[in-house]
Design an enzyme around this catalytic site. Structure first.
Site, short mmCIF file in Angstrom:
data_model
loop_
_atom_site.label_atom_id
_atom_site.label_comp_id
_atom_site.label_asym_id
_atom_site.label_seq_id
_atom_site.Cartn_x
_atom_site.Cartn_y
_atom_site.Cartn_z
N ASP A 77 -57.48 -68.56 -19.98
CA ASP A 77 -57.74 -67.56 -18.94
C ASP A 77 -56.48 -66.94 -18.36
OD1 ASP A 77 -57.37 -70.20 -17.95
OD2 ASP A 77 -58.28 -69.70 -16.03
N GLU A 135 -58.99 -72.49 -16.60
CA GLU A 135 -58.10 -73.53 -16.05
C GLU A 135 -57.67 -73.20 -14.63
OE1 GLU A 135 -54.90 -75.64 -14.62
OE2 GLU A 135 -54.64 -73.55 -15.16
ZN LIG Z 1 -51.48 -71.03 -13.84
ZN LIG Z 2 -51.28 -72.42 -16.59
#
Ligand SMILES: [Zn+2]
Ligand SMILES: [Zn+2]
Length: 387
Positions: A77, A135
Site C-alpha cells: 500500500d 500495512e
Molecule cells: Zn510507512
Molecule cells: Zn512501510
C-alpha cells in the site's frame, strides 16, 4: 558489494517505477494486486490465491527438496501524501504516493519469486510469496491471517524486509528480540459541565482537568516503567471549547502509546485509568476512555535471525550487517505473523545521497534503487536457505 554506480536497470527498477507511478491506498490495492497476480501467473506456481484479506495475493511454490514452509512477505500500500518529487516515475494520482518504499518491496518479491520458481529444484521446502495490503495502519497482515494466509500449507516461519532511507545502501539492519515497538492508540473524553467563563464556580472545567491529566500521565513512563523497557506516551490532539469566554462541556484527547515489552504494553490502560479515577475525584470530572490495542511489538526469533545473518553475509558481507538503533519506535503489522510463527524482520539500506535521504512518509521520499538488488538477493537467499 555493489559498485557505487551500479544501478540495476533491470526488471526490478521497471516494476518499482511502474508501481511508484500508480500508487494505491490501503485496502484499495486493486491494480497493484492485479499487477502482482499477472506477474506470478506464468511462473508455474502450485497455487495462486487473490483477494486474500481483501486485496492480498498469495503464491505457493513447492521446492524440489523437503524442508520447512517459508513465507516471504511484501506490503503493497501507498499513503495519502501528495508527491513533491520531480521525477518521470512520480505518482500520477493526486494525493497518493508510495512514500514508504512498498513499491520497492513488491518489485523485490516479484523478482525473487521469478528466480526462485526457475530454481525450484534447489528450494528445500515450500515457499509462500505473500503480497499484503494495508500495512499503513489497517492491519492487512491480520486480515490475511484471518483469511488463512498461515495455513494450507501450514507456514513454519516468516521473513520480511523494509527498505530504509535512514541507512546507507549496501547495509542491512537486524536485531535480536523486539525490532519495532507496539503501536496502540486512545481517545479520551474528559467530561465536565459548561458555563460562563466569568463564573467558573457554576461549571466543572474539563480544560483545566485535561491540562492536569496531560502532565500527570507522563509519570507512567518516567516513574512507573523500568528504564530498561523503553516506552512512549504521546498526546497528539487536544480539542475543547468554541470561544474565549465559555467553559466547554468536555475535552477530547487523542494519543499514541509505544512499547517493546508486551507486559508493559498491556499495563498502560489500567495505569491511565488509575490516574483518571484520581482526576475525577480531584477535579469533579468524569471520563470515557476508548483504548485500542493496534499493532503488537515486532519480535524477531533468534534462529530466524541467524538465517538472515547467514544470507546477509553472502549478500552484503559481515561488516555491513548493523543494529539499527534509530527506527525502533516504528511499528509494523508483520508483528501479527511473528506472534504466531517464528520470523525475522530486517531493513535494507536505501540511502545513496541527498535525494534519497528524506524520511519515510515525507512527500520527497525516494530510494536509491541499488537497494532493490540487495533486497532481491536477500529474498532469493532466504528462499534457498532451507532449514
Ligand atoms: Zn510507512
Ligand atoms: Zn512501510
Amino acid at each position: 558489494m555493489l559498485a557505487p554506480d551500479t544501478v540495476p536497470t533491470s526488471a526490478l527498477v521497471r516494476a518499482r517505477r511502474h508501481l511508484h507511478r500508480h500508487p494505491e491506498l490501503s485496502l484499495a490495492e486493486y491494480e497493484t494486486a492485479k499487477y502482482v497476480a499477472d506477474a506470478l501467473a506464468p511462473l508455474g506456481l502450485d497455487a495462486l490465491r487473490t483477494d486474500v484479506g481483501k486485496t492480498g495475493v498469495l503464491g505457493t511454490l513447492a521446492g524440489g527438496r523437503p524442508g520447512p514452509v517459508t513465507l516471504l512477505r511484501a506490503d503493497m500500500d501507498a499513503l495519502p501524501i501528495a508527491e513533491l518529487n520531480d521525477v518521470d516515475y512520480a505518482s500520477d494520482r493526486a494525493g497518493v504516493m508510495h512514500a514508504c518504499g512498498h513499491d520497492g518491496h513488491v518489485s523485490i518479491l516479484l523478482a525473487a519469486a521469478r528466480t526462485l520458481a526457475e530454481r525450484r529444484a534447489e528450494v528445500a521446502g515450500t515457499l509462500v510469496f505473500c503480497f499484503q495490503p494495508a500495512e499503513e495502519g489497517y492491519a492487512g497482515a491480520q486480515l490475511m491471517i484471518d483469511d488463512g494466509a498461515l495455513e494450507n500449507p501450514h507456514v513454519d516461519r516468516t521473513f520480511a524486509l523494509h527498505l530504509y532511507t535512514g541507512l546507507d545502501v549496501g547495509k542491512i539492519g537486524i536485531r535480536d528480540g523486539p525490532f519495532f515497538a507496539s503501536s496502540d492508540r486512545f481517545t479520551l473524553r474528559i467530561k465536565g459541565k459548561g458555563g460562563h467563563g466569568a463564573m467558573p464556580q457554576t461549571s466543572i472545567d474539563p480544560v483545566v482537568a485535561s491540562a492536569h491529566f496531560v502532565t500527570m500521565v507522563q509519570t507512567i513512563v518516567s516513574r512507573e516503567v523500568a528504564p530498561k523497557d523503553p516506552a512512549v506516551f504521546t498526546i497528539g490532539k487536544i480539542s475543547a471549547g468554541t470561544t474565549f469566554n465559555a467553559i466547554p462541556d468536555e475535552a477530547e484527547l487523542m494519543g499514541t502509546v509505544r512499547a517493546f515489552d508486551e507486559q508493559v504494553r498491556r499495563s498502560i490502560p489500567e495505569r491511565m485509568e488509575r490516574i483518571l479515577r484520581g482526576l475525577c475525584e480531584a477535579m469533579r470530572v468524569s471520563y470515557d476512555l476508548d483504548y485500542v490495542f493496534a499493532y503488537p511489538p515486532t519480535v524477531n526469533d533468534a534462529a530466524m535471525n541467524d538465517v538472515v545473518r547467514r544470507v546477509g553475509r553472502d549478500v552484503v558481507g559481515e561488516h555491513e550487517m548493523v543494529d539499527p538503533h534509530d527506527i525502533v519506535t516504528w511499528a509494523e503489522d508483520m508483528s501479527f505473523m511473528q506472534e504466531q510463527r517464528p520470523g525475522a524482520y530486517f531493513i535494507v539500506g536505501a540511502r545513496g545521497g541527498e535525494s534519497t535521504s528524506y524520511p519515510h512518509h515525507n512527500a520527497r521520499f525516494d530510494i536509491d534503487e541499488r537497494a532493490l538488488e540487495v533486497g532481491y538477493r536477500m529474498m532469493v537467499g532466504l528462499g534457498l536457505a532451507g532449514a
